[in-house]
Design a protein around this motif. Sequence first.
Motif, PDB file in Angstrom:
ATOM      1  N   GLU A 221       0.803  -1.211   0.000  1.00 13.93           N
ATOM      2  CA  GLU A 221       0.000   0.000   0.000  1.00 13.93           C
ATOM      3  C   GLU A 221       0.845   1.274   0.000  1.00 13.93           C
ATOM      4  OE1 GLU A 221      -2.781  -0.105   3.185  1.00 13.93           O
ATOM      5  OE2 GLU A 221      -3.919  -1.795   2.354  1.00 13.93           O
ATOM      6  N   ARG A 222       2.049   1.218   0.563  1.00 11.71           N
ATOM      7  CA  ARG A 222       2.839   2.447   0.631  1.00 11.71           C
ATOM      8  C   ARG A 222       4.308   2.147   0.376  1.00 11.71           C
ATOM      9  NH1 ARG A 222       5.601   3.549   5.268  1.00 11.71           N
ATOM     10  NH2 ARG A 222       5.448   2.015   6.957  1.00 11.71           N
ATOM     11  N   THR A 223       5.043   3.195   0.013  1.00 10.82           N
ATOM     12  CA  THR A 223       6.466   3.077  -0.262  1.00 10.82           C
ATOM     13  C   THR A 223       7.246   3.250   1.041  1.00 10.82           C
ATOM     14  OG1 THR A 223       6.119   4.045  -2.437  1.00 10.82           O
ATOM     15  CG2 THR A 223       8.383   3.991  -1.612  1.00 10.82           C
ATOM     16  N   ARG A 225      10.098   4.283   3.722  1.00 10.84           N
ATOM     17  CA  ARG A 225      10.966   5.452   3.789  1.00 10.84           C
ATOM     18  C   ARG A 225      12.121   5.270   4.775  1.00 10.84           C
ATOM     19  NH1 ARG A 225       8.841   9.948   1.298  1.00 10.84           N
ATOM     20  NH2 ARG A 225       6.682   9.745   0.585  1.00 10.84           N
TER      21      ARG A 225
END
Length: 338
Positions: A221-223, A225
């Motif tokens: 769902e997300r990258t 970091r």
Amino acid sequence: MPRAATSLNLALQGGGAHGAFTWGVLDALLEDGRYVFEGISGTSAGAMNAVALADGWLRGGAEGARAALEAFWEGVARAAPAELVPPLLDAAQLTPGLSWMLQLSRWFSPYQLNPLDVNPLRDLVEASFDFARLRRDSPFELFVAATHANSGHLKLFRNPELSADALLASACLPTLSRAVVIDGEPYWDGAYAANPAVFPLFRFCASPDILIVMLAPLQHERTPRGVEEIEQRALELGFNNAFLREMRLLAAMREMAGESGWLAGSLEQRLRRARFHMIEGDEALAGLGAATKVVANLAFLHRLRDAGRARAQQWLVAQGGAVGRRASLDVGRMFLPR
């Protein structure tokens, strides 16, 4: 009159302790009773599940397989050193001891940290499974994947080659365990080369139906970091790459086979006949960090088993009747870029 069972092949992905989700999936399939299994391909924890299923089936059919899977996973929890097992009420969290061990593995190799090559999993595997009988009488075609550490080549251990070493090789994470040497050759976790290997089910088995049990998400769902998040994602992608390449190739070959018309030969016909199905652990495993793959708390394993059972029961209601009739997974749509 009892209904006739439908033949089904299984492809079981690896994922350490997350493989308890697959335990639950298999338990539900065995309880349902509408399928017989022809071939089972497994990597790492998937290979453990495959061998437990086969060994238990030899002892007592479907109920024997369910008992063997339960005994193996509960044995995993008992074999784990107490200082590495989280408390009951916080089962998916890491203990200080486990966190420290994982941190040490980033600085020192297992050859330095574990010079005597102590491996509690070896004792459990050797005590749990009758490899001599499996080599002789396995009720299924088994394909246990390992990676040759010096070449990256996939090694498939088939029924005549089954052993505790082969199973441990399939689950050998090189940052935590020394390479498993078989016939003078070193092997690491099979996920580097196939997670799981699907082609042997297509090549060596007659049943056209293949059910893939996925533990790693196909979409995030997300990258990430943070440094640790990026490292974990890179490892997950690396473990999934071989599987994705294989599925893209199979999907492309199926499309080409469909275009061959009346000129189709035996290969094209087999590709056309292949029917794929999938059970994913996305919802149950979402949010669990990669480090929880080494958590052997019994409550955590039971939680994953129950999630796997529930997901398989949903699949049985929605898609179980497709087996033997049609594919419930469109591999072209899922794996080919558009």
